[in-house]
Design a protein around this motif. Structure first.
Motif, PDB file in Angstrom:
ATOM      1  N   PRO A 101       0.776  -1.091  -0.069  1.00 49.79           N
ATOM      2  CA  PRO A 101      -0.025  -0.014  -0.141  1.00 49.79           C
ATOM      3  C   PRO A 101       0.794   1.467   0.003  1.00 49.79           C
ATOM      4  N   TYR A 102       2.176   1.301   0.341  1.00 48.65           N
ATOM      5  CA  TYR A 102       2.890   2.195   0.440  1.00 48.65           C
ATOM      6  C   TYR A 102       3.735   2.777  -0.893  1.00 48.65           C
ATOM      7  N   GLY A 113      -2.751  10.894   3.598  1.00 44.97           N
ATOM      8  CA  GLY A 113      -3.461   9.494   3.330  1.00 44.97           C
ATOM      9  C   GLY A 113      -2.760   8.700   2.491  1.00 44.97           C
ATOM     10  N   ASN A 114      -1.877   9.026   1.627  1.00 38.02           N
ATOM     11  CA  ASN A 114      -1.140   8.028   0.791  1.00 38.02           C
ATOM     12  C   ASN A 114       0.500   8.291   0.930  1.00 38.02           C
ATOM     13  N   CYS A 161       8.289   9.151   4.928  1.00 40.28           N
ATOM     14  CA  CYS A 161       8.140   9.990   3.706  1.00 40.28           C
ATOM     15  C   CYS A 161       8.717  11.313   3.632  1.00 40.28           C
ATOM     16  N   GLN A 175       4.212   8.449   7.648  1.00 42.51           N
ATOM     17  CA  GLN A 175       4.320   9.858   7.144  1.00 42.51           C
ATOM     18  C   GLN A 175       5.426  10.498   7.423  1.00 42.51           C
ATOM     19  N   ASP A 229       3.079  12.018  -9.504  1.00 50.67           N
ATOM     20  CA  ASP A 229       3.032  12.141  -8.127  1.00 50.67           C
ATOM     21  C   ASP A 229       4.220  12.402  -7.380  1.00 50.67           C
ATOM     22  N   ILE A 280       0.578  14.361   0.541  1.00 52.40           N
ATOM     23  CA  ILE A 280       0.747  12.831   0.771  1.00 52.40           C
ATOM     24  C   ILE A 280      -0.385  12.635   1.878  1.00 52.40           C
ATOM     25  N   ASN A 291       1.783   3.299  -3.692  1.00 55.02           N
ATOM     26  CA  ASN A 291       0.797   3.470  -4.646  1.00 55.02           C
ATOM     27  C   ASN A 291       0.828   4.943  -5.254  1.00 55.02           C
ATOM     28  N   VAL A 292       1.959   5.049  -6.022  1.00 60.42           N
ATOM     29  CA  VAL A 292       2.058   6.463  -6.777  1.00 60.42           C
ATOM     30  C   VAL A 292       2.534   6.362  -8.121  1.00 60.42           C
ATOM     31  N   ASP A 319       4.502   7.507   0.628  1.00 61.23           N
ATOM     32  CA  ASP A 319       4.885   6.512  -0.195  1.00 61.23           C
ATOM     33  C   ASP A 319       6.359   6.231   0.329  1.00 61.23           C
TER      34      ASP A 319
END
Lengths: 211, 235
Positions: free
Chosen positions: B45-46, B75-76, B152, B149, B53, B73, B48-49, B78
């Motif tokens: 899931p990490y 919620g998403n 990231c 987060q 992006d 970033i 997903n870019v 990476d």
């Protein structure tokens, strides 16, 4: 049980004491049984032929899908030989710390292949781990050629000529591995799956300039 | 070859039939236990870019006073950025530091390979170790930190070093110190502004501990950069 008695067992026949001939699954196992008796030279030659066959795919990169079929029988002998050759070539030519150069190049090559494969898997590509490591390893062959060339023609080549040779080898390697790898990557994330391959070959070819 | 091969295959077939059914019933998270972080599915899931992006996120780091980055970033987070920006940096450091030395002596042109392990250790420890330290300290102070987060954030803050490394090719000492100081200021500001909402959960004195840790690590990074990789080369 006597030697020539045949007893049915499942889908095959149980022949004698030690040989179970399974007619339903007989192809690979039977061939492997027969290769135990052959001379060592035959075994070595068969492996060397396999390596040379794959190298021919690297030298002439083909964009069609047919080329993928033979490369699916992955083996790690080719990448091992190529990585040793590259690490030794770069190590011999440096004046100092040749052992740490050897070690670093070796680790970069194998660790780099592993990390790129895991990256492609994480991004959702359909790659098999060893197949991808095998392809990335074989495609180092042009960089090997460049390193050996620069070693032999050391005094005749200025900096810019070396840059051109190394640049050509890098483009050749990258194009060759892309023609196989890009079909296995996820469509929308192709650039970020392919960028690490680009970085990997750039890293390895950069060392050749400084021999 | 194998005696009783028939029985083994039957057993294996049964075992294989049961396992996927369990998988579907309980869902992926529950059945993996404590070693979940060692599997690939944990990290998928990490990643997903797409490339647009990533480029947008890198652009967001160059202007630290705008809060764009957090919105990008949210919620998403990476992990692609932190890993590969640092790998690019390792390559750039090795390439440019060696290029600087090649102009000086024409006879002994051997390259310094020791930059590779040094740069790898430095960059990855700061990019991944500092968030771990911060998470530990924040937990000790009683507040939770969103771990991925922060990783990231730290990873993308290293992208300030990308143009700086390329500019370090030039030999002018004053210029090098100027861009190093600018990079230090830029990335520290970026990190503090984006950690602000996490820091607001703490009291004022404790905030300074976190800010202190962040600034110290950045200082260590940039000083190491200047003094080890791009030190003064005698002409």
């Amino acid at each position: 049980m006597t030697d020539n008695q045949q007893v049915p067992f499942g889908s095959g026949m149980f022949q004698g004491q030690a040989k179970f001939v399974d007619y339903a699954h007989m192809n690979q196992q039977d061939v492997q049984m027969n290769t135990l008796d052959e001379p060592v030279l035959d075994t070595l030659l068969r492996d060397i032929n396999m390596i040379l066959y794959k190298l021919s795919y690297v030298i002439i990169p083909r964009m069609k899908e047919t080329q993928g079929r033979k490369l699916r029988n992955w083996d790690l002998w080719g990448p091992l030989l190529l990585s040793l050759l590259l690490a030794m070539t770069l190590g011999i030519n440096s004046n100092q710390s040749s052992d740490s150069i050897f070690g670093t190049i070796f680790i970069i090559m194998w660790g780099g292949s592993a990390v790129i494969t895991v990256n492609a898997k994480l991004l959702g590509g359909q790659v098999s781990f060893f197949q991808s490591v095998c392809v990335l390893g074989y495609c180092v062959f042009p960089i090997n050629i460049a390193a050996v060339l620069i070693t032999f023609l050391q005094s005749y080549l200025g900096f810019f000529l070396r840059l051109i040779i190394v640049g050509a080898a890098f483009l050749w390697s990258t194009f060759s591995s892309l023609s196989f790898m890009s079909s296995m990557m996820n469509e929308e994330k192709k650039v970020i799956s392919v960028y690490p391959i680009f970085l990997f070959y750039m890293f390895l070819s950069w060392f050749c300039i400084f021999i | 070859m194998d005696f009783g091969i028939q029985n083994q295959t039957d057993e294996q077939k049964q075992a294989n039939k049961e396992y996927p059914i369990q998988n579907n019933n309980e869902g992926n998270k529950n059945q993996q236990g404590y070693c979940a972080f060692l599997t690939i599915q944990f990290y998928t899931p990490y990643f997903n870019v797409t490339e647009t992006d990533v480029l947008q996120r890198i652009q967001g780091t160059f202007l630290p006073l705008r809060p764009d980055f957090l919105n990008l970033i949210r919620g998403n987070p990476d992990l692609w950025g932190p890993i590969w920006i640092n790998a690019t940096l390792i390559f750039l450091i090795t390439a440019i530091a060696n290029l600087r030395q090649i102009d000086e002596e024409k006879e002994n042109q051997s390259f310094v390979i020791s930059y590779v392990p040094q740069a790898t250790a430095l960059l990855y420890i700061i990019a991944f170790g500092t968030p771990i330290i911060l998470a530990g300290v924040m937990k000790f102070l009683g507040v939770d930190l969103s771990f991925f987060q922060t990783i990231c954030l730290y990873g993308y803050s290293m992208s300030t070093l990308l143009p700086i490394t390329i500019l370090c090719y030039f030999q002018n000492e004053l210029f090098l110190w100027l861009i190093i100081v600018y990079g230090f200021a830029n990335s520290s500001l970026f990190l503090i502004v984006n950690l602000k909402e996490e820091l607001d959960k703490l009291q004022i004195q404790k905030k300074y501990i976190i800010i202190g840790i962040v600034v110290t690590m950045q200082l260590a990074l940039y000083l190491f950069y200047k003094l080890v990789f791009f030190s003064y080369v005698n002409k």
